[in-house]
Design an enzyme around this catalytic site. Sequence first.
Site, PDB file in Angstrom:
ATOM      1  CG  ASP A 140      20.652  14.751  46.682  1.00 48.86           C
ATOM      2  OD1 ASP A 140      20.717  15.088  45.078  1.00 48.86           O
ATOM      3  OD2 ASP A 140      21.613  15.089  47.443  1.00 48.86           O
ATOM      4  CG  HIS A 144      21.977   8.608  50.901  1.00 47.39           C
ATOM      5  ND1 HIS A 144      21.939   7.548  49.471  1.00 47.39           N
ATOM      6  CD2 HIS A 144      22.739   8.451  51.944  1.00 47.39           C
ATOM      7  CE1 HIS A 144      22.982   7.169  49.839  1.00 47.39           C
ATOM      8  NE2 HIS A 144      22.501   6.909  51.210  1.00 47.39           N
ATOM      9  CD  GLU A 145      23.605  10.183  54.901  1.00 43.48           C
ATOM     10  OE1 GLU A 145      24.586  10.361  53.999  1.00 43.48           O
ATOM     11  OE2 GLU A 145      23.210   9.089  55.461  1.00 43.48           O
ATOM     12  CG  HIS A 148      20.976   4.994  55.344  1.00 39.73           C
ATOM     13  ND1 HIS A 148      21.384   3.714  54.593  1.00 39.73           N
ATOM     14  CD2 HIS A 148      22.703   5.782  54.574  1.00 39.73           C
ATOM     15  CE1 HIS A 148      22.564   4.148  53.535  1.00 39.73           C
ATOM     16  NE2 HIS A 148      22.601   5.033  53.272  1.00 39.73           N
ATOM     17  CE1 TYR A 159      26.999   0.746  54.666  1.00 43.36           C
ATOM     18  CE2 TYR A 159      24.919   1.197  53.365  1.00 43.36           C
ATOM     19  CZ  TYR A 159      25.933   1.306  53.724  1.00 43.36           C
ATOM     20  OH  TYR A 159      26.800   2.705  52.783  1.00 43.36           O
ATOM     21  CD  GLU A 168      24.352   3.854  49.925  1.00 40.42           C
ATOM     22  OE1 GLU A 168      24.687   4.423  49.041  1.00 40.42           O
ATOM     23  OE2 GLU A 168      24.841   4.008  51.948  1.00 40.42           O
ATOM     24  CG  ASP A 182      18.859  16.185  40.131  1.00 36.46           C
ATOM     25  OD1 ASP A 182      18.732  17.631  40.672  1.00 36.46           O
ATOM     26  OD2 ASP A 182      19.405  15.473  40.771  1.00 36.46           O
ATOM     27  CG  LEU A 184      22.456  14.173  38.497  1.00 27.54           C
ATOM     28  CD1 LEU A 184      23.401  15.895  38.193  1.00 27.54           C
ATOM     29  CD2 LEU A 184      23.220  13.295  37.425  1.00 27.54           C
ATOM     30  CD  GLU A 187      21.585  16.958  42.449  1.00 29.51           C
ATOM     31  OE1 GLU A 187      22.277  15.681  42.558  1.00 29.51           O
ATOM     32  OE2 GLU A 187      20.834  17.459  43.330  1.00 29.51           O
ATOM     33  CE1 TYR A 190      31.343  14.687  42.175  1.00 28.79           C
ATOM     34  CE2 TYR A 190      32.341  13.643  44.283  1.00 28.79           C
ATOM     35  CZ  TYR A 190      32.370  13.674  42.915  1.00 28.79           C
ATOM     36  OH  TYR A 190      33.108  13.324  43.349  1.00 28.79           O
ATOM     37  CB  THR A 191      33.433  18.355  42.676  1.00 17.75           C
ATOM     38  OG1 THR A 191      31.630  18.314  41.848  1.00 17.75           O
ATOM     39  CG2 THR A 191      33.813  17.568  42.887  1.00 17.75           C
ATOM     40  CG  ASP A 197      30.784  17.111  39.559  1.00 14.68           C
ATOM     41  OD1 ASP A 197      31.940  16.536  40.023  1.00 14.68           O
ATOM     42  OD2 ASP A 197      29.839  17.881  39.424  1.00 14.68           O
ATOM     43  CG  ASP A 223      32.078   1.316  49.975  1.00 12.78           C
ATOM     44  OD1 ASP A 223      31.492   1.311  51.242  1.00 12.78           O
ATOM     45  OD2 ASP A 223      31.031   1.378  48.656  1.00 12.78           O
ATOM     46  CG  HIS A 228      28.734   3.727  48.971  1.00 12.01           C
ATOM     47  ND1 HIS A 228      29.457   2.945  50.148  1.00 12.01           N
ATOM     48  CD2 HIS A 228      27.331   4.564  49.217  1.00 12.01           C
ATOM     49  CE1 HIS A 228      28.345   4.052  50.933  1.00 12.01           C
ATOM     50  NE2 HIS A 228      28.072   4.731  51.177  1.00 12.01           N
TER      51      HIS A 228
HETATM   52  C1  LIG Z   1      24.098  10.601  48.859  1.00 13.53           C
HETATM   53  C2  LIG Z   1      24.755  10.374  49.974  1.00 13.53           C
HETATM   54  C3  LIG Z   1      26.309   9.582  50.570  1.00 13.53           C
HETATM   55  O1  LIG Z   1      25.855   9.340  49.726  1.00 13.53           O
HETATM   56  O2  LIG Z   1      26.638   9.567  51.595  1.00 13.53           O
HETATM   57  C4  LIG Z   1      27.590   9.128  51.907  1.00 13.53           C
HETATM   58  C5  LIG Z   1      28.651  10.310  52.209  1.00 13.53           C
HETATM   59  C6  LIG Z   1      29.066  10.720  51.310  1.00 13.53           C
HETATM   60  C7  LIG Z   1      30.143   9.104  52.389  1.00 13.53           C
HETATM   61  C8  LIG Z   1      30.279   7.647  52.806  1.00 13.53           C
HETATM   62  C9  LIG Z   1      28.744   7.043  53.145  1.00 13.53           C
HETATM   63  C10 LIG Z   1      27.707   7.784  52.249  1.00 13.53           C
HETATM   64  C11 LIG Z   1      26.302   7.231  53.018  1.00 13.53           C
HETATM   65  O3  LIG Z   1      25.388   7.454  53.411  1.00 13.53           O
HETATM   66  O4  LIG Z   1      25.997   5.849  52.243  1.00 13.53           O
HETATM   67 CA   LIG Z   2      19.773  15.584  43.555  1.00  8.47          CA
HETATM   68 ZN   LIG Z   3      24.019   5.909  51.975  1.00 14.46          ZN
END
Ligand SMILES: CCC(=O)Oc1c(C)cccc1C(=O)O
Ligand SMILES: [Ca+2]
Ligand SMILES: [Zn+2]
Length: 302
Positions: A140, A144-145, A148, A159, A168, A182, A184, A187, A190-191, A197, A223, A228
């Site tokens: 995901d 996401h990237e 963009h 942006y 976003e 999911d 999310l 996930e 992350y952590t 989470d 930001d 975000h």
């Molecule tokens: C879900 C991917 C995401 O949000 O990537 C970012 C992260 C981890 C930090 C800062 C910016 C982005 C983004 O691609 O907007």
């Molecule tokens: Ca996901």
């Molecule tokens: Zn993004």
Amino acid sequence: VTHGATSGYGYGVLGDYKTLNTYYYNGWYYLYDVTKPMNGVIETRDANNGTTQGGYSVDSNNAFTSSGQAADVDAHKYAGIVYDYYYNTHNRNSFDNAGSTIISTVHYSTNYNNAFWNGNQMVYGDGDGTTFIALSGALDVVAHELTHAVTERTAGLIYQDQSGALNESMSDVFGYFVEPNDYLMGEDVYTPGISGDALRSISDPTAYGQPDHMNDYYYTSSDNGGVHTNSGIPNKAAYNTIVSIGKTKAEKIYYRALTVYLTSSSDFSDARAALLSSTADLYGYGTEYTAVENAWDAVGVY
Ligand SMILES: CCC(=O)Oc1c(C)cccc1C(=O)O
Ligand SMILES: [Ca+2]
Ligand SMILES: [Zn+2]
């Protein structure tokens, strides 16, 4: 054979085995995928913890099995999956619909808790091992990237502020459409020390500090105007839409809105209108149309 397409394999960031579309040339195997239709190419590069594009990810025996190659494996595999999603579902040939090569660079910088599209390619940090592990390890995130890039070449949503939050949101929503198991985001990377989470949730944005209603829009100068954070509002509207009309119809109206109706300065209200126009074009003014109206009413956007 002097050179040509080959099939390799490797282990991803989570240690999972996967096959890879590679390319043999002059004694080396490259993460260079030439199997896509219309000559679409996917190439993966390694910055080796520097901050340049890096050189091609290569291996001597087509087995990308070392721990240092895991981020390369996933960036390559997942970019291919996202290419296939846009081609098979929306008949889009790469991010520009003209078959441009999809380039990823992994191992960017050190302890870098970030991933981004830099206008020409995707770039992934390794994370610091606490907040994130290598960010290409989540499908995901890769979707996401690359979204963009699609947004940049279509609506061009600026942006900043509401158009930036929509930018976003489109990336999160197509992140769901590509990985719909999911609601999310991020996930899988992350952590690592905390289970269950995520970076964000589109079903309940408030779970991770995002608003899910215009009444809670977060006015800030940081930001890029909280892109975000405020993405939670259109994300919740998308979730409402998905739940009511289903993923198959939802992804069609979102793709049409992004590529036909939205412009660089579109705000949340424009997004509502764009999605309603797209719904009318594709499904008329029946239950789907009402569902989209209700989805945006529920987040206070008219
Ligand atoms: C879900 C991917 C995401 O949000 O990537 C970012 C992260 C981890 C930090 C800062 C910016 C982005 C983004 O691609 O907007
Ligand atoms: Ca996901
Ligand atoms: Zn993004």
